[in-house]
Design an enzyme around this catalytic site. Structure first.
Site, mmCIF file in Angstrom:
data_model
loop_
_atom_site.group_PDB
_atom_site.id
_atom_site.type_symbol
_atom_site.label_atom_id
_atom_site.label_comp_id
_atom_site.label_asym_id
_atom_site.label_seq_id
_atom_site.Cartn_x
_atom_site.Cartn_y
_atom_site.Cartn_z
ATOM 1 N N GLU A 165 10.039 14.588 -13.172
ATOM 2 C CA GLU A 165 10.432 14.614 -11.757
ATOM 3 C C GLU A 165 11.613 13.688 -11.439
ATOM 4 O O GLU A 165 11.853 13.345 -10.293
ATOM 5 C CB GLU A 165 9.223 14.257 -10.867
ATOM 6 N N TYR A 167 11.964 10.533 -12.412
ATOM 7 C CA TYR A 167 11.617 9.109 -12.317
ATOM 8 C C TYR A 167 12.170 8.337 -13.530
ATOM 9 O O TYR A 167 12.830 8.899 -14.402
ATOM 10 C CB TYR A 167 10.096 8.955 -12.193
ATOM 11 N N ARG A 215 3.565 12.986 -18.846
ATOM 12 C CA ARG A 215 4.104 14.056 -17.990
ATOM 13 C C ARG A 215 5.581 14.216 -18.334
ATOM 14 O O ARG A 215 6.384 13.307 -18.110
ATOM 15 C CB ARG A 215 3.891 13.661 -16.518
ATOM 16 N N HIS A 253 13.125 15.479 -8.262
ATOM 17 C CA HIS A 253 12.996 15.489 -6.801
ATOM 18 C C HIS A 253 14.320 15.833 -6.119
ATOM 19 O O HIS A 253 14.341 16.377 -5.025
ATOM 20 C CB HIS A 253 12.476 14.146 -6.291
ATOM 21 N N GLN A 340 2.405 21.025 4.730
ATOM 22 C CA GLN A 340 2.440 20.475 6.082
ATOM 23 C C GLN A 340 1.588 19.222 6.271
ATOM 24 O O GLN A 340 1.978 18.320 7.007
ATOM 25 C CB GLN A 340 2.007 21.549 7.089
#
Ligand code: FAD
Ligand code: NAP
Ligand code: SF4
Length: 675
Positions: A165, A167, A215, A253, A340
């Protein structure tokens, strides 16, 4: 078991066995930051009771510089160990297993002290990181290793090292973020040195009988990201260094390609994980947009992975696995991937929950208990507000009658499900229908309820929703002017040039509905990949198609209008608004802010700009669709009040401004918990 043989099969890790193939993926819920460890423990214990094989906590920082936010949870002290022990004890008592995710955010850390391989600011953070020197790198490794050892001391069954992601560890891997010339940069061998060193030293610190998940970013979706060969090489090296299981990460991201939003096809990236299968000897987990036992079973049966990670579906229903085991898949509350109440909350500094399950992360506060005084309850309106009240009240033991004037339950959800990219709403309405049937609610459809119909009930709940706001534009009675309701229900012909009045959630959805024709890309993975420019990372670095996004031409020419001078779509969901804007921009939708509506003319809609109503401009349109917001539908509530009948008014009938299904469901559930 017979229904999902792959999903429910145990997985032997040698020193321990997982009871099935479901991993609850890491989610930053904000619970750990409440410091209410009983609440944190109850959240995880509920999922352990629900038979998830292994859970991963939200990201826990190994030190201050690596923490995602100032004040974010860390594992750095004896007190942290004692706090986490409350969680692990409760999970183990419930028969579960839990791993702690170690998250070093690198340049994504939201603070001035953030560190990275090179001093390159990320496009999604205002903070430029400091470049680490040799001692700084050693400190990060040592802090991660200490953090892992403390996790073991706290009773965790393992750790997940976050390497995807975009990181910290991911930032070392690619030249996009690593411009170093020392032994930590340059060649790929050097760039992957840090992840391998971290795994090797964590394994040495925690012993052999401890789960170590890595990951790994399998498709970066950013320029100069990893190739597939590099992904395989890294996977093989971290296996040698002591990893127990490899989990899949999809996209950084900062990538401008949606990876988990509702418009992403289900299991859209399982094929990426599959490319690693057979190339390592340890189990591999796949992830992203897997939200039913059927999809998970299919992914495993077709050899895409050894295990599936589902994160948000475990917010939607803590009993996902139990219900799958019992063959009650149609009773699993579906995650509609809306973000949401989960990710949008996280990114707004609020505690996560779930649109379809307001109890998620509120397990200790919002309790649904059997009633000691069963009552007769009338609920008028079978939209999300009325449905959640009726179902929760019936579950508690009340006698519930649910009315709707429509021939089907669902209220406005039946319009939402018509929008390309919102197909998950079909499943939500289906689930509600199953819940109505299984909870013994008396359902009365096709009749408009009046005040006199409601005599004799112990409790009356009015959930009659909304009516569209009349924008009062001169000439709007012309046949070219229609309401969004007629458009989404297919009751009117819409011409090739369209002007949409109002750029709220519904204006955007109507635009999406009108620019598409044929099969929605959400239902066709190859179309979706073409639309967003995603390709095989074995062919093109990071999985980015060199030709970029190739959307189908728009079915209509659409202009989206609003009076406010701000950027259209600014108030859409925090983590999904950009996707809606990008999707419509790709389709050539014009978005015009700061207009005054002058009048409807023969050729379209005349608008002007500014207080002086300057620059009159004709927006050429064959059809003008009104999406100008909504007002409460209170006819029935007012009539009851006039007749002196007490009632509860919820959902859109209560407050229409900024109403969404999240608020409607939350309000309905909370009311029913107290009846
Ligand atoms: P409604 O859903 O409006 O239900 C009210 C019900 O009451 C209706 O079924 C109506 O027939 C019935 N009724 C009214 N009067 C009577 C009467 N006298 N007798 C009997 N029955 C009566 N929200 C989100 O959170 N996320 C989204 O992505 C989203 N997308 C949307 C897309 C579209 C196109 C639309 C139109 C809405 C969307 N919404 C979304 C909004 C969401 O659907 C509403 O906020 C929600 O449905 C409101 O719930 P409610 O139960 O208050 O009212
Ligand atoms: P909305 O979001 O409040 O938007 C209404 C739009 O109409 C705004 O663009 C507003 O902008 C305009 N408007 C307001 N008064 C007007 C008037 N008198 N004349 C002309 N224009 C006017 O409402 P909505 O789009 O109807 O959506 C209803 C609810 O459903 C929203 O609360 C939304 O959250 C929810 N929803 C959510 C999603 C989602 O994806 N999460 C999707 C759809 C709907 P100006 O005043 O600037 O013109
Ligand atoms: Fe899924 Fe939406 Fe619930 Fe998040 S809020 S878990 S995306 S249904």
């Amino acid at each position: 078991m017979a229904e999902y043989p792959h999903l429910l099969a145990p997985l032997d890790l040698g020193f321990t066995t997982l009871k099935n193939r479901v991993l609850m993926g890491s989610m930053h819920t904000g619970l750990e930051e409440t410091k209410d460890w009983n609440r944190v423990a109850e959240f995880y214990a509920a999922r352990a009771r629900g038979e998830v094989a292994l859970m991963v906590t939200g990201g826990i920082g190994p030190n201050l510089e690596g923490s995602v936010l100032p004040g974010a949870a860390m594992m750095v002290s004896d007190q942290d160990v004692a706090n986490h022990r409350i969680v692990t004890d409760r999970v183990h008592a419930a028969g579960g297993k839990i791993a702690m995710q170690i998250l070093h955010a690198g340049r994504y850390a939201y603070g001035p002290k953030c560190v990275a391989p090179s001093a390159i600011k990320s496009p999604i953070s205002p903070f430029a990181p400091a470049e680490l020197d040799e001692a700084g790198i050693e400190k990060q490794i040592s802090d991660i290793v200490t953090c892992a050892a403390r996790a073991r001391e706290a009773g965790y069954d393992g750790v997940e090292i976050m390497g995807s992601e975009g990181y910290f560890l991911n930032q070392f891997l690619v030249t996009h973020t690593n411009k170093r010339q020392d032994c930590w940069g340059g060649s790929y061998e050097n760039r992957m040195r840090l992840p391998i060193e971290v795994v090797r030293r964590v394994r040495a610190a925690v012993g052999t009988d401890f789960i170590l998940i890595y990951r790994l970013s399998m498709i970066d979706l950013v320029p100069n990201g990893s190739t597939h060969d590099e992904v395989v090489q890294l996977a093989q090296e971290i296996e040698k260094a002591g990893t127990t299981i490899i989990n899949t990460g999809i996209g950084w991201h900062e990538a401008r390609i949606p990876t988990i939003a509702t418009s992403v096809p289900r299991a859209a990236f399982a094929w990426v994980t599959k490319k690693l299968m057979g190339k390592v000897g340890i189990p591999v987990i796949t992830s992203n947009r897997i939200n039913t036992p059927e999809v998970a079973e299919e992914v495993l049966a077709t050899g895409c992975a050894d295990m599936v990670s589902m994160a948000r579906p475990m917010l939607a229903d803590a009993d996902f696995v139990v219900k799958a085991m019992q063959g009650k898949s149609n009773q699993i509350a579906p995650c509609i991937a809306c973000n949401q109440a989960c990710l949008d909350h996280t990114f707004s500094g609020k505690i996560s929950s779930c649109l379809v399950n307001p109890r998620a992360c509120y397990e200790t506060e919002l309790r649904i208990t059997p009633t000691t005084t069963p009552k007769s309850v009338a609920v008028v309106g079978a939209g999300p507000a009325g449905l959640s009240t009726a179902i929760t009240a019936a579950e508690r033991g009340h006698q519930v009658t649910l009315f709707d004037q429509a021939e089907e339950i669902g209220g406005q959800l039946n319009m939402a499900k018509q929008v390309p990219g919102k197909e998950e709403f079909w499943g939500l309405v289906d689930w509600y229908r199953t819940r109505v049937d299984t909870t013994g609610i008396k359902l009365s459809l096709g009749k408009t309820v009046r005040a006199e119909d409601l005599a004799g009930y112990d409790e009356v709940v009015i959930a009659t929703g909304v009516v569209p706001r009349d924008p009062g534009i001169k000439g709007q009675t012309a046949p070219t002017v229609v309401s969004y309701i007629d458009v989404l229900r297919g009751k009117v012909e819409v011409g090739p040039r369209v002007a949409i009045v109002g750029a709220g959630g519904i204006g955007f959805d109507v635009a999406e509905f009108l620019v598409h024709k044929g099969v929605s890309p959400t239902e066709s993975l190859p179309d979706w990949m073409r639309e967003w420019g995603v390709t095989d990372p074995a062919e093109h670095r990071a999985g980015l198609a060199p030709e970029g996004p190739q959307p189908e031409p728009a079915a209509r020419q659409v202009t989206l209008l609003q009076r406010k001078a701000e950027k259209p779509g600014k108030r859409l969901g925090k983590t999904t608004g950009w996707i809606h804007r990008a999707a419509l921009t790709m389709k050539g939708v014009k978005m015009i802010a700061g207009v005054n509506y002058e009048r409807v003319e023969d050729g379209g809609l005349l608008v002007s700009f500014g207080e002086g109503r300057e620059t009159p401009t004709l927006i050429e349109a064959d059809t003008i669709v009104l999406c100008a917001g909504q007002l409460p539908e209170r006819t029935l509530a007012d009539a009851l009040a006039e007749g002196g009948t007490a009632c509860h008014v919820i959902g859109g009938a209560d407050v229409a401004a900024e109403l969404d299904a999240k608020r409607a469901i939350d309000q309905g559930t909370r009311l029913a918990a107290q009846l």
